[in-house]
Motif scaffolding. Structure first.
Motif, PDB file in Angstrom:
ATOM      1  N   PHE A  38      -0.159   8.078 -22.816  1.00 14.59           N
ATOM      2  CA  PHE A  38       0.476   6.910 -23.430  1.00 14.59           C
ATOM      3  C   PHE A  38       1.232   7.306 -24.686  1.00 14.59           C
ATOM      4  O   PHE A  38       2.381   6.912 -24.887  1.00 14.59           O
ATOM      5  CB  PHE A  38      -0.597   5.879 -23.821  1.00 14.59           C
ATOM      6  CG  PHE A  38      -0.913   4.882 -22.760  1.00 14.59           C
ATOM      7  CD1 PHE A  38      -1.461   5.264 -21.553  1.00 14.59           C
ATOM      8  CD2 PHE A  38      -0.679   3.542 -22.974  1.00 14.59           C
ATOM      9  CE1 PHE A  38      -1.776   4.342 -20.591  1.00 14.59           C
ATOM     10  CE2 PHE A  38      -0.993   2.599 -22.008  1.00 14.59           C
ATOM     11  CZ  PHE A  38      -1.532   3.013 -20.817  1.00 14.59           C
ATOM     12  N   ALA A  42       5.282   7.286 -25.354  1.00 18.11           N
ATOM     13  CA  ALA A  42       5.810   6.448 -26.437  1.00 18.11           C
ATOM     14  C   ALA A  42       6.659   7.248 -27.420  1.00 18.11           C
ATOM     15  O   ALA A  42       7.536   6.692 -28.080  1.00 18.11           O
ATOM     16  CB  ALA A  42       4.668   5.765 -27.174  1.00 18.11           C
ATOM     17  N   GLU A  78       7.167   2.748 -22.220  1.00 19.70           N
ATOM     18  CA  GLU A  78       5.920   2.419 -21.536  1.00 19.70           C
ATOM     19  C   GLU A  78       6.040   2.675 -20.034  1.00 19.70           C
ATOM     20  O   GLU A  78       7.121   2.577 -19.462  1.00 19.70           O
ATOM     21  CB  GLU A  78       5.589   0.929 -21.731  1.00 19.70           C
ATOM     22  CG  GLU A  78       5.273   0.510 -23.146  1.00 19.70           C
ATOM     23  CD  GLU A  78       3.842   0.788 -23.555  1.00 19.70           C
ATOM     24  OE1 GLU A  78       2.958   0.926 -22.674  1.00 19.70           O
ATOM     25  OE2 GLU A  78       3.597   0.864 -24.766  1.00 19.70           O
ATOM     26  N   THR A  80       5.506   0.803 -17.022  1.00 21.93           N
ATOM     27  CA  THR A  80       5.409  -0.657 -16.894  1.00 21.93           C
ATOM     28  C   THR A  80       4.872  -1.120 -15.543  1.00 21.93           C
ATOM     29  O   THR A  80       5.018  -2.290 -15.188  1.00 21.93           O
ATOM     30  CB  THR A  80       6.777  -1.311 -17.167  1.00 21.93           C
ATOM     31  OG1 THR A  80       7.705  -0.852 -16.197  1.00 21.93           O
ATOM     32  CG2 THR A  80       7.259  -0.991 -18.569  1.00 21.93           C
ATOM     33  N   TRP A 100       9.402   2.611 -15.350  1.00 21.34           N
ATOM     34  CA  TRP A 100       9.143   2.969 -16.743  1.00 21.34           C
ATOM     35  C   TRP A 100      10.338   2.586 -17.606  1.00 21.34           C
ATOM     36  O   TRP A 100      11.466   2.497 -17.140  1.00 21.34           O
ATOM     37  CB  TRP A 100       8.817   4.459 -16.874  1.00 21.34           C
ATOM     38  CG  TRP A 100       9.993   5.359 -16.674  1.00 21.34           C
ATOM     39  CD1 TRP A 100      10.465   5.822 -15.481  1.00 21.34           C
ATOM     40  CD2 TRP A 100      10.868   5.878 -17.672  1.00 21.34           C
ATOM     41  NE1 TRP A 100      11.577   6.606 -15.685  1.00 21.34           N
ATOM     42  CE2 TRP A 100      11.852   6.659 -17.023  1.00 21.34           C
ATOM     43  CE3 TRP A 100      10.918   5.764 -19.059  1.00 21.34           C
ATOM     44  CZ2 TRP A 100      12.862   7.314 -17.716  1.00 21.34           C
ATOM     45  CZ3 TRP A 100      11.923   6.418 -19.744  1.00 21.34           C
ATOM     46  CH2 TRP A 100      12.877   7.186 -19.070  1.00 21.34           C
ATOM     47  N   GLY A 108       1.715  -1.168 -21.108  1.00 20.33           N
ATOM     48  CA  GLY A 108       0.990  -0.423 -20.070  1.00 20.33           C
ATOM     49  C   GLY A 108      -0.509  -0.646 -20.177  1.00 20.33           C
ATOM     50  O   GLY A 108      -1.182  -0.898 -19.177  1.00 20.33           O
TER      51      GLY A 108
END
Length: 181
Positions: A38, A42, A78, A80, A100, A108
């Motif tokens: 994650f 990001a 993210e 998604t 994404w 997410g």
């Protein structure tokens, strides 16, 4: 029919359906790897799926029928479409990257949390792993957006016959919290 294989992943999905229906035992290293994925994602800004942050807020307020009292969300890159059928175990791999892009920070995690609500212990584990993202104004908006995605699919396509009730309860709790802000 069209299919494309980019990378073969030998590990099994965590669930055969997007929503989790039974507990999983995942090691701490799996959760650490998910968090690292994650954070790594990001850290890479994108204009893919780029939206005006105010639009998210207006859409959620329109959907839920009243002002939420939340600021426009911070956006970040993210995954998604994050749910249990798009995560593998015993080794972690994130699958299905077609959607994404830029979304409210924590979307997410919010989507994974909503897909965990039928197994409260797993929902709590997801929440704990991403508490810094989910327990913020943007995180609450991300959860409402994730919930609205699930409820929209439930209404339009008949998906999630069991999950829809748990998601509606989660939305009520989030809206009650927003009303206290």
């Amino acid at each position: 029919m069209y299919a494309e294989l980019m990378t073969y992943v030998p590990d099994a999905p965590c669930s055969s359906t997007p929503e989790l229906t039974e507990p999983l035992t995942l090691p701490d290293s799996w959760w650490t790897g998910l968090r690292r994925a994650f954070d790594s994602l990001a850290a890479h800004p994108t204009s893919r799926g780029d939206h005006d942050p105010d639009v998210y807020l207006r859409e959620m307020e329109d959907l839920f029928g009243h002002p939420l009292g939340l600021p426009a969300p911070a956006l970040r890159t993210e995954h998604t479409d994050l749910h249990w059928a798009n995560l593998t175990h015993p080794r972690l791999c994130l699958l299905d990257w077609e959607y994404w892009g830029s979304a409210p920070a924590g979307y997410g995690a919010a989507l994974l949390h909503c897909h965990s609500l039928l197994v409260p212990a797993m929902a709590a584990q997801v929440h704990e792993a991403f508490i810094d993202l989910l327990d913020t104004p943007t995180g609450r908006l991300a959860q409402l957006a994730a919930a609205s995605h699930i409820l929209d699919r439930a209404n339009r396509m008949g998906d999630y016959p069991q999950l829809r009730h748990a998601v509606r309860g989660h939305v009520r709790r989030l809206l009650d919290h927003a009303g206290q802000a």
